[in-house]
Design an enzyme around this catalytic site. Structure first.
Site, mmCIF file in Angstrom:
data_model
loop_
_atom_site.group_PDB
_atom_site.id
_atom_site.type_symbol
_atom_site.label_atom_id
_atom_site.label_comp_id
_atom_site.label_asym_id
_atom_site.label_seq_id
_atom_site.Cartn_x
_atom_site.Cartn_y
_atom_site.Cartn_z
ATOM 1 N N LYS A 151 0.982 -1.075 -0.075
ATOM 2 C CA LYS A 151 0.043 0.141 0.011
ATOM 3 C C LYS A 151 0.958 1.185 0.090
ATOM 4 C CE LYS A 151 -3.995 -2.290 2.145
ATOM 5 N NZ LYS A 151 -3.421 -3.314 2.509
ATOM 6 N N ARG A 152 1.630 1.338 -0.964
ATOM 7 C CA ARG A 152 2.733 2.382 -1.000
ATOM 8 C C ARG A 152 1.984 3.663 -1.532
ATOM 9 N NH1 ARG A 152 4.860 -0.638 2.585
ATOM 10 N NH2 ARG A 152 7.182 -0.811 2.685
#
Ligand SMILES: O=c1ccn([C@@H]2O[C@H](COP(=O)(O)O)[C@@H](O)[C@H]2O)c(=O)[nH]1
Length: 299
Positions: free
Chosen positions: A104-105
């Site tokens: 989840k960057r």
């Protein structure tokens, strides 16, 4: 990515479609919660993490389409935890499973370029087939990762409507042009997937736990649907929720399978049972994006 150096890599969407068609549609999360390590009789340390992860990969890598290691559970052990993740990614891919690292960057573009180097660039120790991304610094800020995925045959899954109830306050808010924020993300993904053919490489995360989506899911790309099992969603919920987009859904389960370990038999039985429940509700091969009937008109 796999493939001959210098040769054009096969796009992720094509590889994913093939994996789902040949191995079944399930994505199995690798989430070594401290509580699961304890249930498996393992210590909450790097040795326990390593044993847990290796057991999951060795038991299931020949049969699941996609593994989704949750980076947070490896990061909590620092560099030695990341080394476990690196090995898991390499071993799973060597055994023919695709790996979607759930990291989840999301950040400004110049930093996104470093995330793209880390997760989507061949030769990097954490290079995966795909990675999850957060678009809340603006979809355009993801450009370096989108470009790297396109260049190297990788994929991305961008958060659109997440499985947790708190997500709605951001994702269902109205954007400046009147669309829900989630719809803006989905429409941008549709642009990325234009002309992709059977299945695009630019996916969205749409939780299987939602009561309804309320958006148009016609992105042409895969829809990662976490929430089966521990979060309460069931395979039988998917047709109502996803409608015409159902062929592009990649349902994901972590604790619901992992709780059936540590025996390889238990893990395999859990996967077989979930796959059978999915087979009862999922249709045949995906339609090409833009084909009649593909658009979901829930708006
Ligand atoms: O909307 C989202 C996005 C990601 N996740 C992740 O999926 C797994 C779910 O684990 P379960 O044990 O099957 O509940 C976990 O890694 C989440 O971070 C999600 O749940 N919802």
């Amino acid at each position: 990515m796999t493939g001959t150096p210098g040769a054009a890599a096969e796009p992720f969407g094509i590889r994913l479609r093939r994996a789902m068609d040949t191995r079944g549609p399930l994505c199995v999360g690798i989430d070594p919660h401290a509580s699961l390590l304890a249930e498996w009789g393992l210590d909450d340390d790097v040795a326990g993490l390593e044993r847990f992860t290796r057991t999951v990969v060795e038991s299931l890598a020949d049969r699941v389409a996609v593994f989704k290691p949750q980076a947070a559970f490896f990061e909590r052990f620092g560099s030695r935890g990341l080394a476990v993740l690196e090995h898991a990614i390499a071993d799973a891919r060597a055994a023919g499973a695709l790996v979607l690292t759930d990291a989840k960057r999301g950040d400004i573009g110049s930093t996104m370029a470093a995330y793209a180097d880390a997760f989507l660039t061949p030769g990097s120790p954490l290079c995966s087939d795909a990675v999850t991304l957060s678009p809340y610094l603006g979809f355009g800020s993801l450009r370096p990762a989108l470009d790297a995925a396109r260049r190297h045959g990788g994929g991305v899954f961008v958060l659109a409507l997440t499985s947790n109830p708190e997500g709605a306050e951001v994702q269902r808010a109205t954007a400046a042009d009147g669309r829900p924020v989630a719809q803006v993300i989905l429409d941008r993904l549709a642009e990325e997937n234009r002309g992709a053919g059977v299945l695009g490489s630019f996916g969205a995360v749409v939780g299987a736990t939602l009561a309804e989506t309320g958006v148009d899911l016609a992105t042409g790309g895969p829809l990662l649907a976490p929430g089966l099992g521990a979060q309460g969603a069931r395979a039988a919920d998917l047709p109502r929720l996803f409608g015409a987009a159902l062929p592009r859904v990649l349902p994901s389960v972590s604790r619901g399978v992992l709780r059936r370990g540590p025996s390889a038999d238990g893990l395999r039985r859990a996967v077989r049972e979930e796959t059978e429940r999915l087979a009862a509700v999922l249709p045949g091969p995906v339609r090409a994006p833009g084909e009649p009937g593909e658009r979901v008109s829930e708006r």
